[in-house]
Design a protein around this motif. Structure first.
Motif, short mmCIF file in Angstrom:
data_model
loop_
_atom_site.label_atom_id
_atom_site.label_comp_id
_atom_site.label_asym_id
_atom_site.label_seq_id
_atom_site.Cartn_x
_atom_site.Cartn_y
_atom_site.Cartn_z
N ASN A 25 0.84 -1.19 0.00
CA ASN A 25 0.00 0.00 0.00
C ASN A 25 0.88 1.25 0.00
N GLY A 26 0.62 2.16 -0.91
CA GLY A 26 1.40 3.38 -1.02
C GLY A 26 2.63 3.27 -1.90
N GLN A 27 2.94 2.06 -2.39
CA GLN A 27 4.14 1.85 -3.21
C GLN A 27 3.82 1.62 -4.70
N GLN A 28 2.57 1.86 -5.08
CA GLN A 28 2.15 1.57 -6.45
C GLN A 28 2.96 2.34 -7.49
N GLU A 29 3.20 3.61 -7.27
CA GLU A 29 3.94 4.40 -8.25
C GLU A 29 5.40 3.97 -8.32
N GLN A 30 5.95 3.53 -7.20
CA GLN A 30 7.32 3.02 -7.19
C GLN A 30 7.42 1.75 -8.04
#
Length: 117
Positions: free
Chosen positions: A33-38
């Motif tokens: 969660n929160g790492q999608q763009e990475q």
């Protein structure tokens, strides 16, 4: 009515011949969660590496859902697929696993039965 001669691809299909890539990989990745763009940025970086590989016939990165991503690539033989897995892209995906993924990438070797590129 005059029938057109069969095209080379029609003849190949009718004969059961396969002149495209015969080996593939399907890789799925689940972003924390929160790492999608990475993850998306990492796949873009992997693409710039994959295009330099002579043995990789095709390479696709895609998004399945908000957190789930995939890679589909094809090869003309097992040596090229193994070289790809052991190369920069394979190492890159293995390194990022714990940092931005829920678990390790799921690598699945597949056989290509037919293709049109």
């Amino acid at each position: 009515m005059t029938r057109q001669p069969a095209s080379p691809s029609d003849r190949a299909s009718a004969a059961g011949a396969h002149c495209g890539p015969t080996h593939g990989l399907v890789v799925t990745l689940e972003a924390k969660n929160g790492q999608q763009e990475q993850v998306a940025q990492t796949l873009h970086a992997a693409f710039t590496t994959a295009i330099r590989e002579g043995g990789t016939a095709t390479w696709y990165a895609y998004r399945i859902s908000e957190t789930r991503f995939g890679i589909f690539d094809t090869f003309f033989d097992e040596d090229a697929r193994k070289s790809h897995l052991d190369g920069e892209v394979g190492r890159l995906l293995s390194r990022i696993g714990e940092e931005i993924l829920v678990g390790p990438p799921d690598f699945r070797a597949i056989s290509i039965l037919a293709s049109k590129i």
